[in-house]
Design a protein around this motif. Structure first.
Motif, PDB file in Angstrom:
ATOM      1  N   VAL A  95      43.322  47.915  51.341  1.00 30.89           N
ATOM      2  CA  VAL A  95      44.611  48.196  50.786  1.00 30.89           C
ATOM      3  C   VAL A  95      45.740  47.366  50.548  1.00 30.89           C
ATOM      4  O   VAL A  95      46.462  47.326  49.504  1.00 30.89           O
ATOM      5  N   MET A  96      45.836  46.404  51.782  1.00 31.55           N
ATOM      6  CA  MET A  96      46.848  45.447  51.499  1.00 31.55           C
ATOM      7  C   MET A  96      46.641  44.539  50.277  1.00 31.55           C
ATOM      8  O   MET A  96      47.519  44.119  49.586  1.00 31.55           O
ATOM      9  N   GLN A  97      45.131  44.150  50.043  1.00 30.92           N
ATOM     10  CA  GLN A  97      44.892  43.289  49.032  1.00 30.92           C
ATOM     11  C   GLN A  97      45.260  44.027  47.443  1.00 30.92           C
ATOM     12  O   GLN A  97      45.589  43.409  46.779  1.00 30.92           O
ATOM     13  N   LEU A  98      44.991  45.403  47.834  1.00 33.71           N
ATOM     14  CA  LEU A  98      45.190  46.090  46.271  1.00 33.71           C
ATOM     15  C   LEU A  98      46.773  46.265  46.039  1.00 33.71           C
ATOM     16  O   LEU A  98      47.172  46.182  44.820  1.00 33.71           O
ATOM     17  N   ILE A  99      47.745  46.320  47.267  1.00 32.55           N
ATOM     18  CA  ILE A  99      48.990  46.369  46.944  1.00 32.55           C
ATOM     19  C   ILE A  99      49.430  44.853  46.414  1.00 32.55           C
ATOM     20  O   ILE A  99      50.220  44.931  45.488  1.00 32.55           O
ATOM     21  N   THR A 100      48.879  44.016  47.018  1.00 33.47           N
ATOM     22  CA  THR A 100      49.400  42.703  46.418  1.00 33.47           C
ATOM     23  C   THR A 100      49.005  42.397  44.852  1.00 33.47           C
ATOM     24  O   THR A 100      49.980  41.816  43.949  1.00 33.47           O
ATOM     25  N   ILE A 101      47.766  43.120  44.526  1.00 28.68           N
ATOM     26  CA  ILE A 101      47.457  42.992  43.035  1.00 28.68           C
ATOM     27  C   ILE A 101      48.553  43.775  42.280  1.00 28.68           C
ATOM     28  O   ILE A 101      49.014  43.317  41.100  1.00 28.68           O
ATOM     29  N   PHE A 102      48.800  44.944  42.745  1.00 24.37           N
ATOM     30  CA  PHE A 102      49.564  45.989  42.182  1.00 24.37           C
ATOM     31  C   PHE A 102      51.050  45.027  42.051  1.00 24.37           C
ATOM     32  O   PHE A 102      51.676  45.227  40.752  1.00 24.37           O
ATOM     33  N   LEU A 103      51.460  44.528  42.987  1.00 25.94           N
ATOM     34  CA  LEU A 103      52.738  43.746  43.059  1.00 25.94           C
ATOM     35  C   LEU A 103      52.806  42.729  41.895  1.00 25.94           C
ATOM     36  O   LEU A 103      53.707  42.329  41.204  1.00 25.94           O
ATOM     37  N   ALA A 104      51.691  42.015  41.853  1.00 24.17           N
ATOM     38  CA  ALA A 104      51.481  40.879  40.919  1.00 24.17           C
ATOM     39  C   ALA A 104      51.399  41.262  39.393  1.00 24.17           C
ATOM     40  O   ALA A 104      52.205  40.652  38.732  1.00 24.17           O
ATOM     41  N   VAL A 155      50.162  33.387  38.549  1.00 23.25           N
ATOM     42  CA  VAL A 155      49.928  34.668  38.837  1.00 23.25           C
ATOM     43  C   VAL A 155      48.842  35.440  38.436  1.00 23.25           C
ATOM     44  O   VAL A 155      48.232  36.164  39.223  1.00 23.25           O
ATOM     45  N   ILE A 156      48.462  35.393  37.158  1.00 24.53           N
ATOM     46  CA  ILE A 156      47.462  36.016  36.724  1.00 24.53           C
ATOM     47  C   ILE A 156      46.014  35.553  37.376  1.00 24.53           C
ATOM     48  O   ILE A 156      45.259  36.216  37.763  1.00 24.53           O
ATOM     49  N   VAL A 157      45.906  34.312  37.394  1.00 25.09           N
ATOM     50  CA  VAL A 157      44.832  33.721  38.313  1.00 25.09           C
ATOM     51  C   VAL A 157      44.438  33.823  39.567  1.00 25.09           C
ATOM     52  O   VAL A 157      43.603  34.453  39.909  1.00 25.09           O
ATOM     53  N   GLY A 158      45.704  34.233  40.383  1.00 31.27           N
ATOM     54  CA  GLY A 158      45.907  34.416  41.499  1.00 31.27           C
ATOM     55  C   GLY A 158      45.311  35.715  41.677  1.00 31.27           C
ATOM     56  O   GLY A 158      44.734  36.276  42.856  1.00 31.27           O
ATOM     57  N   MET A 159      45.820  36.673  40.921  1.00 31.93           N
ATOM     58  CA  MET A 159      45.636  38.160  40.745  1.00 31.93           C
ATOM     59  C   MET A 159      44.220  38.477  40.608  1.00 31.93           C
ATOM     60  O   MET A 159      43.422  39.131  41.524  1.00 31.93           O
ATOM     61  N   PHE A 160      43.270  37.857  39.763  1.00 30.99           N
ATOM     62  CA  PHE A 160      42.006  37.927  39.747  1.00 30.99           C
ATOM     63  C   PHE A 160      41.182  37.331  40.789  1.00 30.99           C
ATOM     64  O   PHE A 160      40.269  37.965  41.144  1.00 30.99           O
ATOM     65  N   LEU A 161      41.750  36.094  41.460  1.00 28.38           N
ATOM     66  CA  LEU A 161      41.174  35.827  42.846  1.00 28.38           C
ATOM     67  C   LEU A 161      41.172  36.839  43.635  1.00 28.38           C
ATOM     68  O   LEU A 161      40.172  36.865  44.678  1.00 28.38           O
ATOM     69  N   ILE A 162      42.081  37.649  43.977  1.00 30.82           N
ATOM     70  CA  ILE A 162      42.464  38.528  44.962  1.00 30.82           C
ATOM     71  C   ILE A 162      41.312  39.653  44.736  1.00 30.82           C
ATOM     72  O   ILE A 162      41.019  40.455  45.476  1.00 30.82           O
ATOM     73  N   ALA A 163      41.489  40.029  43.241  1.00 34.51           N
ATOM     74  CA  ALA A 163      40.582  41.070  43.040  1.00 34.51           C
ATOM     75  C   ALA A 163      38.882  40.903  43.337  1.00 34.51           C
ATOM     76  O   ALA A 163      38.220  41.687  43.989  1.00 34.51           O
ATOM     77  N   VAL A 164      38.660  39.413  43.362  1.00 36.38           N
ATOM     78  CA  VAL A 164      37.270  39.103  43.736  1.00 36.38           C
ATOM     79  C   VAL A 164      37.218  39.161  45.199  1.00 36.38           C
ATOM     80  O   VAL A 164      36.077  39.820  45.752  1.00 36.38           O
ATOM     81  N   GLU A 183      41.261  33.797  53.340  1.00 36.22           N
ATOM     82  CA  GLU A 183      42.367  33.106  53.814  1.00 36.22           C
ATOM     83  C   GLU A 183      42.715  31.935  52.542  1.00 36.22           C
ATOM     84  O   GLU A 183      43.919  31.512  52.382  1.00 36.22           O
ATOM     85  N   ASN A 184      41.838  31.496  51.936  1.00 33.20           N
ATOM     86  CA  ASN A 184      42.303  30.408  50.670  1.00 33.20           C
ATOM     87  C   ASN A 184      42.637  31.177  49.621  1.00 33.20           C
ATOM     88  O   ASN A 184      43.547  30.480  48.914  1.00 33.20           O
ATOM     89  N   ALA A 185      42.268  32.150  49.257  1.00 31.90           N
ATOM     90  CA  ALA A 185      42.976  33.059  48.233  1.00 31.90           C
ATOM     91  C   ALA A 185      44.450  33.225  48.721  1.00 31.90           C
ATOM     92  O   ALA A 185      45.297  32.981  47.632  1.00 31.90           O
ATOM     93  N   GLY A 186      44.624  33.592  49.861  1.00 36.37           N
ATOM     94  CA  GLY A 186      46.067  33.682  50.301  1.00 36.37           C
ATOM     95  C   GLY A 186      46.763  32.443  50.196  1.00 36.37           C
ATOM     96  O   GLY A 186      47.932  32.574  49.682  1.00 36.37           O
ATOM     97  N   LEU A 187      46.154  31.388  50.586  1.00 33.14           N
ATOM     98  CA  LEU A 187      46.891  30.078  50.380  1.00 33.14           C
ATOM     99  C   LEU A 187      47.462  29.825  48.956  1.00 33.14           C
ATOM    100  O   LEU A 187      48.671  29.460  48.696  1.00 33.14           O
ATOM    101  N   TYR A 188      46.322  30.254  48.002  1.00 32.39           N
ATOM    102  CA  TYR A 188      46.754  30.031  46.679  1.00 32.39           C
ATOM    103  C   TYR A 188      47.995  30.859  46.303  1.00 32.39           C
ATOM    104  O   TYR A 188      48.999  30.362  45.603  1.00 32.39           O
ATOM    105  N   TRP A 189      47.839  31.899  46.893  1.00 34.47           N
ATOM    106  CA  TRP A 189      49.092  33.320  46.677  1.00 34.47           C
ATOM    107  C   TRP A 189      50.321  32.654  47.133  1.00 34.47           C
ATOM    108  O   TRP A 189      51.288  32.891  46.349  1.00 34.47           O
ATOM    109  N   HIS A 190      50.282  31.993  48.177  1.00 35.09           N
ATOM    110  CA  HIS A 190      51.417  31.641  48.710  1.00 35.09           C
ATOM    111  C   HIS A 190      52.171  30.656  48.105  1.00 35.09           C
ATOM    112  O   HIS A 190      53.627  30.295  48.005  1.00 35.09           O
ATOM    113  N   LEU A 191      51.258  29.627  47.623  1.00 41.15           N
ATOM    114  CA  LEU A 191      51.926  28.528  46.856  1.00 41.15           C
ATOM    115  C   LEU A 191      52.354  29.081  45.658  1.00 41.15           C
ATOM    116  O   LEU A 191      53.465  28.311  45.307  1.00 41.15           O
ATOM    117  N   VAL A 192      51.931  30.048  45.021  1.00 42.72           N
ATOM    118  CA  VAL A 192      52.331  30.597  43.743  1.00 42.72           C
ATOM    119  C   VAL A 192      53.886  31.293  44.121  1.00 42.72           C
ATOM    120  O   VAL A 192      54.761  30.951  43.375  1.00 42.72           O
TER     121      VAL A 192
END
Lengths: 207, 99
Positions: A95-104, A155-164, A183-192
């Motif tokens: 659910v948290m990952q889906l909310i992240t994608i939605f916010l992206a 943001v688009i790349v991160g969004m797809f990464l989180i979807a995977v 965790e690594n997808a998270g690190l990327y997202w936080h850098l963005v």
């Protein structure tokens, strides 16, 4: 003894620390990619302070602040999805990952409206309206489009990464005991997110 | 069997609370930076904006990106990377302001 044999045959070599370190090294290349652009920005702002001041007035501060809040919140939900998986709460993590994608997506939609409003006013790279302005203002908008555009691509790349990652969590490839990918997808997202933290005041808050 | 190294890491980040607190702090800092930008404090505007942005980035790095609970090596890596970015800025402006 038989238990030792068993654990040896079932042993899968993993190196989570090494994996995260690899991700950080990649993030440093991203830092220097954006760093180079921040260098160009700082020189031109130093050169044309007045023009940057005038040009920045065209940007919508409220829209920018709102998008900052959206991205910060998405960073929170990303971090929470990792805590959830650490606690073995698979569904909450998803659910948290889906909310992240939605916010992206929400961030990108806002960006779309923001850019189209500019385009509508005739401000886009190479437009007559823009080329009639002073060179400092042209540079400001050039940097604005390139830097927020490149950030948008991230943001688009991160969004797809989180979807995977969401798919992997559903299929239990990412579990309580093996979640370094998330965790690594998270690190990327936080850098963005960090990049936006600097882009926001430098483009929207010049007074 | 060998002790799992990552147990050290696992013990650290299990609570939701800290992340929500950091998120609240980030939101407050965003509000402050917008409010400060509205005031006329001349050249201090840029400085304040960058200081606040740096505090926000620090919070994201240490808490959201778990640097606080990683080994020292990670921290050294990040400092070196930032140092090189800093050197680029310093050299550029050292060159640029004397032209």
């Amino acid at each position: 003894m038989s238990s030792t044999e068993h654990s040896v045959s079932a042993h899968v070599h993993t190196d989570d620390i090494g994996s995260r370190m690899g991700m950080w090294l990649f993030l440093f290349t991203e830092l220097l990619l954006f760093g180079g652009m921040f260098l160009i920005y700082s020189v031109y702002r130093y050169e044309y302070p007045e023009a940057f001041h005038i040009a920045a007035k065209e940007l919508n501060t409220i829209m920018g602040a709102f998008n900052t809040a959206v991205l910060l919140t998405s960073s929170l939900t990303m971090a929470l999805s990792i805590v959830a998986i650490q606690r073995g709460q698979k569904n909450l993590s998803i659910v948290m990952q889906l909310i992240t994608i939605f916010l992206a997506i929400f961030f990108l939609v806002n960006k779309y409206f923001e850019w189209s409003a500019k385009f509508h006013h005739g401000i886009y790279p190479g437009s007559e309206e823009l080329l009639s302005k002073s060179s400092g203002e042209i540079l400001f908008f050039g940097l604005y489009y390139v830097m927020t555009g490149l950030h948008g691509v991230h943001v688009i790349v991160g969004m797809f990464l989180i979807a995977v990652m969401t798919r992997m969590t559903r299929k239990e490839i990412i579990t309580k005991d093996s979640y370094v990918r998330l965790e690594n997808a998270g690190l990327y997202w936080h850098l963005v997110d960090i990049i936006w933290i600097f882009l926001f005041p430098l483009f929207y808050l010049i007074t | 069997m060998e002790k799992h190294e990552h147990d050290y890491y696992h013990e650290h980040s299990h609570s939701y609370g800290i992340y929500i607190l950091v998120w609240l702090a980030l939101m407050v800092f965003t509000a402050i930076t917008v409010a400060v930008a509205g005031m006329d404090i001349g050249r201090f505007t840029v400085v304040t904006a960058l200081v606040i942005a740096s505090i926000k980035a620090y919070l994201v790095l240490t808490i959201f990106m778990h640097l606080r609970s990683e080994t020292k090596t990670f921290v050294v890596f990040v400092i070196v990377a930032l140092l090189f970015l800093g050197i680029s800025f310093a050299l550029l402006f050292a060159d640029y302001s004397y032209q």
